[in-house]
Write a protein that holds these residues in place. Structure first.
Motif, mmCIF file in Angstrom:
data_model
loop_
_atom_site.group_PDB
_atom_site.id
_atom_site.type_symbol
_atom_site.label_atom_id
_atom_site.label_comp_id
_atom_site.label_asym_id
_atom_site.label_seq_id
_atom_site.Cartn_x
_atom_site.Cartn_y
_atom_site.Cartn_z
ATOM 1 N N ASP A 32 0.783 -1.107 0.008
ATOM 2 C CA ASP A 32 0.009 -0.076 -0.096
ATOM 3 C C ASP A 32 0.881 1.286 -0.216
ATOM 4 O OD1 ASP A 32 -2.414 1.681 0.547
ATOM 5 O OD2 ASP A 32 -1.589 1.884 2.681
ATOM 6 N N ILE A 33 0.620 2.302 -0.490
ATOM 7 C CA ILE A 33 1.294 3.681 -0.654
ATOM 8 C C ILE A 33 1.027 4.610 0.710
ATOM 9 C CG2 ILE A 33 1.943 5.480 -2.046
ATOM 10 C CD1 ILE A 33 1.129 3.966 -4.310
ATOM 11 N N ASP A 34 -0.138 5.236 0.555
ATOM 12 C CA ASP A 34 -0.308 6.144 1.557
ATOM 13 C C ASP A 34 -0.360 5.539 3.075
ATOM 14 O OD1 ASP A 34 -2.380 7.500 -0.490
ATOM 15 O OD2 ASP A 34 -0.914 8.685 0.167
ATOM 16 N N THR A 94 -2.556 1.065 -4.644
ATOM 17 C CA THR A 94 -3.189 1.960 -3.722
ATOM 18 C C THR A 94 -4.573 2.315 -4.213
ATOM 19 O OG1 THR A 94 -2.926 4.465 -3.102
ATOM 20 C CG2 THR A 94 -2.322 3.903 -5.487
ATOM 21 N N ASN A 95 -5.273 2.831 -3.156
ATOM 22 C CA ASN A 95 -6.744 3.447 -3.471
ATOM 23 C C ASN A 95 -6.746 4.768 -3.950
ATOM 24 O OD1 ASN A 95 -8.085 0.970 -3.209
ATOM 25 N ND2 ASN A 95 -8.807 1.459 -0.991
ATOM 26 N N GLY A 96 -5.466 5.370 -4.057
ATOM 27 C CA GLY A 96 -5.212 6.932 -4.487
ATOM 28 C C GLY A 96 -5.458 6.796 -5.805
ATOM 29 N N ASP A 144 -11.031 11.535 -5.290
ATOM 30 C CA ASP A 144 -12.021 12.173 -4.130
ATOM 31 C C ASP A 144 -12.387 13.494 -4.775
ATOM 32 O OD1 ASP A 144 -9.900 10.531 -3.109
ATOM 33 O OD2 ASP A 144 -10.775 11.008 -1.251
ATOM 34 N N ASN A 198 -13.012 3.819 -4.757
ATOM 35 C CA ASN A 198 -12.134 3.719 -3.397
ATOM 36 C C ASN A 198 -13.089 3.998 -2.270
ATOM 37 O OD1 ASN A 198 -10.495 4.209 -1.219
ATOM 38 N ND2 ASN A 198 -9.832 6.273 -2.033
ATOM 39 N N ASP A 233 -12.312 3.972 0.976
ATOM 40 C CA ASP A 233 -11.584 4.249 1.992
ATOM 41 C C ASP A 233 -12.511 5.404 2.752
ATOM 42 O OD1 ASP A 233 -8.145 3.895 1.208
ATOM 43 O OD2 ASP A 233 -9.690 2.644 1.632
ATOM 44 N N TRP A 249 -7.972 7.744 5.469
ATOM 45 C CA TRP A 249 -6.800 7.266 4.773
ATOM 46 C C TRP A 249 -5.502 8.307 5.392
ATOM 47 C CZ3 TRP A 249 -3.786 10.851 1.134
ATOM 48 C CH2 TRP A 249 -4.447 11.859 1.196
ATOM 49 N N LYS A 274 -9.217 -1.279 -3.118
ATOM 50 C CA LYS A 274 -9.199 -2.509 -1.899
ATOM 51 C C LYS A 274 -10.343 -2.105 -0.984
ATOM 52 C CE LYS A 274 -5.251 -0.417 -1.131
ATOM 53 N NZ LYS A 274 -4.098 0.246 -0.620
ATOM 54 N N ASP A 290 -1.746 -0.256 5.933
ATOM 55 C CA ASP A 290 -1.947 0.620 7.116
ATOM 56 C C ASP A 290 -3.756 0.413 7.609
ATOM 57 O OD1 ASP A 290 -2.341 2.339 4.874
ATOM 58 O OD2 ASP A 290 -3.006 3.792 6.485
HETATM 59 O O1 G3P Z 1 -7.030 8.759 -1.752
HETATM 60 C C1 G3P Z 1 -5.909 7.693 -1.281
HETATM 61 C C2 G3P Z 1 -6.437 6.926 -0.034
HETATM 62 O O2 G3P Z 1 -7.923 6.692 0.042
HETATM 63 C C3 G3P Z 1 -5.661 5.721 0.291
HETATM 64 O O3 G3P Z 1 -4.543 5.498 -0.274
HETATM 65 O O4 G3P Z 1 -2.237 4.138 -0.827
HETATM 66 O O5 G3P Z 1 -3.569 3.940 1.675
HETATM 67 O O6 G3P Z 1 -4.461 3.046 -0.419
HETATM 68 P P1 G3P Z 1 -3.781 4.250 0.157
#
Ligand code: G3P
Ligand code: MG
Length: 351
Positions: free
Chosen positions: A22-24, A60-62, A173, A220, A222, A225, A262, A297
Motif C-alpha cells: 500500500d502507498i499512503d 493504492t486506493n489513491g 476524491d 475507492n 476508504d 486514509w 481495496k 496501514d
Molecule cells: O486517496 C488515497 C487513500 O484513500 C488511500 O490510499 O495508498 O493508503 O490505499 P492508499
C-alpha cells in the motif's frame, strides 16, 4: 536514481516471496516518503538473506492522475524506478470495465480540474464529462460556486439537456462535494438528463419508461486514509456516505452502486494478474505464484482484501490504524511498527 529493474540474467530463480505495498501510510505521508520505506526497498534490492532482488508491486486506493504520472512521481520520491506493471491505483481496474461505456456519455468525478477526464479518455471512454462542464453549461445548477479561470479553462462546451448520461464514475476524491452531490442527484433523478423532472413513483408512467437507470461506480471505499497530517483524513468512502445520505433524504432510499478498490475482490484479482505479468517479465513463464505479502496501514482495505485473496497480510502502525484504539477489525498475519520491519519479518519467515 538506483534502478530496481531486475536483469533476468541476475535473477534466474524466482524468490519464494513477493510483496504488494500500500502507498499512503506505508511508503509515504503525502509528499513525504517514510525513511523506513527507503530502507525496505533497499532490502528488496538485494540487501537481504536470500541474496537476491525480491519483486514487489504498489497497490493504492489513491489516484486522480494517469498511472504514468503518479508512478514517475513515486519513483522520484522513493528513489527507485518502477515499471508500468508494478503500479496499480484505485481506478486502474476500470481499464477492464470500459467496453460497456466506451461510446456512452459518462460523468467522471474527482481529482483536479479535468485530470480524471484525461485518465478516463486514456482508458477508452470517448465522451467523459466533469461536474465543472455541467456548471459551465448552466451555473444555476449550483448557485453557490463560481468557476475559477483555471476551472473554466478545464471545461468542455456540452448541452446537458441533450446529453443523456449513462454512468457516473467516481475516479478520485471530489474537490467540491456540494457541487458534485447536487449534480449526481440531478443525473440520477433525471434518468440521465440533468434538470429533467424525476419520474413519478409509479413505474408504469411513460416518462419512467424513458428514464434509464444510471450506473454509479465508486473506485475507492476508504472512509479514512493517512496523509501528512497527524490524524487520518476522510476519503472517497466518506464522499459516498455523504452522497447516499442526501439521496436518501431526497428519495427515501440510497442508490445502488458498484464499488472497486481495496478490499474488493475485483481489485485484488486485477493485482494478482499484474503480479503474474511482472514476474513473467522478470523470470519468464510463471509456474506458480510465490507467497504474496500485502503490507498495509488500513485494516478495512489492505488487510481485509489481502486476507480474502488468500495472501499473507502485515499491518503497520504508520498510517490509519492506531494500536492504542484496540485490536484491528481484520486480523493480519502479523502486526509491525513499519514497512522495513514488515519486509524483514516476511523474508525471515520464507527462508
Ligand atoms: O486517496 C488515497 C487513500 O484513500 C488511500 O490510499 O495508498 O493508503 O490505499 P492508499
Ligand atoms: Mg494506506
Amino acid at each position: 536514481k538506483r534502478s530496481i529493474q531486475h536483469d533476468a540474467r541476475e535473477l534466474a530463480k524466482q524468490p519464494p516471496v513477493a510483496f504488494v505495498f500500500d502507498i499512503d501510510g506505508v511508503l509515504v505521508h503525502g509528499p513525504q516518503p517514510l525513511d523506513a520505506a527507503k530502507r525496505a526497498l533497499a532490502i528488496l534490492d538485494g540487501a537481504n538473506p536470500l541474496g537476491t532482488k525480491i519483486p514487489y508491486l504498489l497497490l493504492t486506493n489513491g489516484g486522480g492522475v494517469g498511472e504514468e504520472i503518479r508512478r514517475k512521481r513515486l519513483a522520484k520520491q522513493l528513489e527507485y524506478d518502477l515499471s508500468p506493471n508494478q503500479y496499480i491505483q484505485s481506478h486502474t481496474v476500470l481499464k477492464s470495465a470500459v467496453d460497456k461505456y466506451a461510446d456512452e456519455h459518462v460523468l467522471v468525478l474527482g481529482g483536479k480540474f479535468a485530470d480524471c477526464r484525461y485518465v478516463a479518455e486514456s482508458y477508452g471512454f470517448k465522451n467523459a464529462y466533469t461536474t465543472l462542464d455541467v456548471h459551465a453549461w448552466n451555473p444555476a445548477v449550483w448557485p453557490f460556486h463560481e468557476l475559477s479561470s483555471m476551472e473554466r479553462e478545464s471545461t468542455k462546451a456540452v448541452d446537458f439537456a441533450q446529453t443523456p448520461i449513462s454512468a457516473i464514475f467516481v475516479f478520485h476524491d471530489p474537490r467540491n462535494w456540494a457541487l458534485d452531490i447536487q449534480i449526481v442527484c440531478d443525473v440520477i433523478q433525471g434518468g440521465g438528463i440533468i434538470g429533467r423532472r424525476p419520474s413519478n413513483q409509479d413505474k408504469q408512467s411513460q416518462d419512467a419508461a424513458e428514464q434509464k437507470s444510471v450506473e454509479l461506480v465508486f473506485c475507492n471505499p476508504d472512509l479514512l486514509w493517512r496523509s501528512d497530517f497527524e490524524r487520518p483524513r476522510i476519503g472517497q468512502g466518506a464522499f459516498r456516505e455523504a452522497f447516499q445520505a442526501v439521496f436518501k433524504a431526497l428519495t427515501g432510499a440510497e442508490y445502488p452502486y458498484t464499488q472497486y478498490g481495496k478490499p474488493t475482490r475485483a481489485t485484488y484479482k486485477f493485482a494478482e494478474q499484474m503480479l503474474r505479468d511482472h514476474l513473467q517479465e522478470l523470470y519468464g513463464p510463471v509456474r506458480e505464484l510465490p507467497q504474496i505479502y500485502m503490507v498495509g496501514d488500513n485494516p478495512e482495505s489492505d488487510i481485509a482484501g489481502a486476507n480474502a485473496a488468500g495472501w499473507s497480510s502485515i499491518l503497520v502502525h504508520t498510517g490509519v490504524y492506531d494500536p492504542r484504539q484496540g485490536p484491528p477489525m481484520h486480523q493480519p498475519t502479523q502486526e509491525v511498527e513499519d514497512v522495513e520491519e514488515a519486509v524483514r519479518w516476511a523474508i525471515e519467515r520464507e527462508m
